[in-house]
Enzyme design. Sequence first.
Site, PDB file in Angstrom:
ATOM      1  N   LEU A   1       0.902  -1.389  -0.121  1.00 37.06           N
ATOM      2  CA  LEU A   1      -0.043   0.005   0.015  1.00 37.06           C
ATOM      3  C   LEU A   1       0.957   1.168  -0.196  1.00 37.06           C
ATOM      4  O   LEU A   1       2.074   1.129   0.560  1.00 37.06           O
ATOM      5  CB  LEU A   1      -1.099   0.103   1.356  1.00 37.06           C
ATOM      6  CG  LEU A   1      -1.822  -0.881   1.400  1.00 37.06           C
ATOM      7  CD1 LEU A   1      -2.605  -1.074   2.908  1.00 37.06           C
ATOM      8  CD2 LEU A   1      -3.122  -1.126   0.268  1.00 37.06           C
ATOM      9  N   ASP A   2       0.468   2.040  -0.657  1.00 35.38           N
ATOM     10  CA  ASP A   2       1.016   3.450  -0.646  1.00 35.38           C
ATOM     11  C   ASP A   2       1.169   3.992   0.846  1.00 35.38           C
ATOM     12  O   ASP A   2       0.497   3.753   1.514  1.00 35.38           O
ATOM     13  CB  ASP A   2       0.528   4.670  -1.687  1.00 35.38           C
ATOM     14  CG  ASP A   2       0.484   4.184  -2.962  1.00 35.38           C
ATOM     15  OD1 ASP A   2       1.423   3.314  -3.153  1.00 35.38           O
ATOM     16  OD2 ASP A   2      -0.323   4.800  -3.835  1.00 35.38           O
ATOM     17  N   ARG A   3       2.156   4.736   1.073  1.00 36.15           N
ATOM     18  CA  ARG A   3       2.504   5.314   2.631  1.00 36.15           C
ATOM     19  C   ARG A   3       1.271   6.164   2.900  1.00 36.15           C
ATOM     20  O   ARG A   3       0.667   5.867   4.071  1.00 36.15           O
ATOM     21  CB  ARG A   3       3.676   6.450   2.432  1.00 36.15           C
ATOM     22  CG  ARG A   3       3.718   7.265   3.712  1.00 36.15           C
ATOM     23  CD  ARG A   3       4.861   8.236   3.527  1.00 36.15           C
ATOM     24  NE  ARG A   3       5.969   7.970   3.451  1.00 36.15           N
ATOM     25  CZ  ARG A   3       7.023   7.426   4.526  1.00 36.15           C
ATOM     26  NH1 ARG A   3       6.704   7.740   5.832  1.00 36.15           N
ATOM     27  NH2 ARG A   3       8.121   7.052   4.234  1.00 36.15           N
TER      28      ARG A   3
ATOM     29  N   THR B   1      -1.952   5.557   1.990  1.00 36.19           N
ATOM     30  CA  THR B   1      -3.289   4.795   1.789  1.00 36.19           C
ATOM     31  C   THR B   1      -3.149   3.931   3.031  1.00 36.19           C
ATOM     32  O   THR B   1      -2.445   3.325   3.519  1.00 36.19           O
ATOM     33  CB  THR B   1      -2.923   3.846   0.626  1.00 36.19           C
ATOM     34  OG1 THR B   1      -3.080   4.662  -0.657  1.00 36.19           O
ATOM     35  CG2 THR B   1      -4.336   2.842   0.461  1.00 36.19           C
TER      36      THR B   1
ATOM     37  N   ARG C   1      -5.085   5.388  -8.128  1.00 34.73           N
ATOM     38  CA  ARG C   1      -4.620   6.951  -8.417  1.00 34.73           C
ATOM     39  C   ARG C   1      -4.700   7.335  -9.698  1.00 34.73           C
ATOM     40  O   ARG C   1      -5.038   8.433 -10.214  1.00 34.73           O
ATOM     41  CB  ARG C   1      -3.528   7.314  -7.277  1.00 34.73           C
ATOM     42  CG  ARG C   1      -3.721   6.922  -5.845  1.00 34.73           C
ATOM     43  CD  ARG C   1      -2.408   7.133  -5.219  1.00 34.73           C
ATOM     44  NE  ARG C   1      -1.842   8.380  -5.128  1.00 34.73           N
ATOM     45  CZ  ARG C   1      -0.746   8.665  -4.753  1.00 34.73           C
ATOM     46  NH1 ARG C   1      -0.086   7.545  -3.983  1.00 34.73           N
ATOM     47  NH2 ARG C   1      -0.296  10.013  -4.608  1.00 34.73           N
TER      48      ARG C   1
END
Length: 303
Positions: free
Chosen positions: A140-142, A144, A240
């Site tokens: 997961l992105d930082r 998210t 995104r």
Amino acid sequence: MKQSPSHNKWITYTITEAWANRTVEEVLKGPLHISGRMLNRLTRSKGILLNGRAPYLKKKVKTGDRLKVAVRPQEQSELTPEPVPFGLIYEDADLMVVDKPAGVAVHPVRPSDRGTLVHGILHHLTKQGRGGIVRPVHRLDRDTSGLILIAKNAYMHQLLDRQLREKKLERVYLALSSAPLPQAYGTIVAPIGRDPHHPTRRQVTERGEPAVTHYRVLNHNDQATLARVELETGRTHQIRVHFAHIGAPLIGDRLYGGSCAHMKRQALHSAEMAFIHPLSGELMRFTSPFPVDMVVAKQQLGL
């Protein structure tokens, strides 16, 4: 939360009629899905037993034979454990499902990085007297938030990664976009690659990797949309990039042009996950509630 107290490093497989008269190696690579690399490691470490004795890999097995494999070796991480907070949703001897807060990176990119989710999970395991190497199955992105699946050993990571590649690991996200979506249900099919002009940004490009995102509108008005999003592929920044590509960037997503009036990070939450437990065969389903900042933004946006 479920948790198994077992620290046993072995799993046992009883030979069925379907696999009788096959070799030990065939069984290991067949129903146990042991990779060639892991098989070499198990052979060197004497981590294979047939009815209590170390067998030749070419030895044939009989119905009822018991094959034991040491797939939970004691491993030592090079990282220093840190008390990084996260939500523990499920844990057993082989895997974890955790709820990652926004603002926490999943793993270190540089040796000097600190305060990642992996550091926090390692701290949790160390308190149990276990330690080991933490292996995220997906990322997961930082910024998210939400559910992420963690394997505690290389064997479990191999089995779960197989489900991920075969599209058997279901991942559902909740997203707030800063514009209406084209239709109530839709699929975005657009390849994603690196942006040559920005070190971290991705873009839709013909030279990119295939990427498929499914969405369903849950609620909307003139200024925003709440959508349920399901990934068929797992490219970096996929949701995104795809939402920005169709003119509906996520609320708070500065990198891709989203409105930042209601959130300071992209409004994206990993809300649901489902997979088959590779050892028990049980269907596992987990959910994570909306985080507070997305609840507030949703209310402010009138959704």
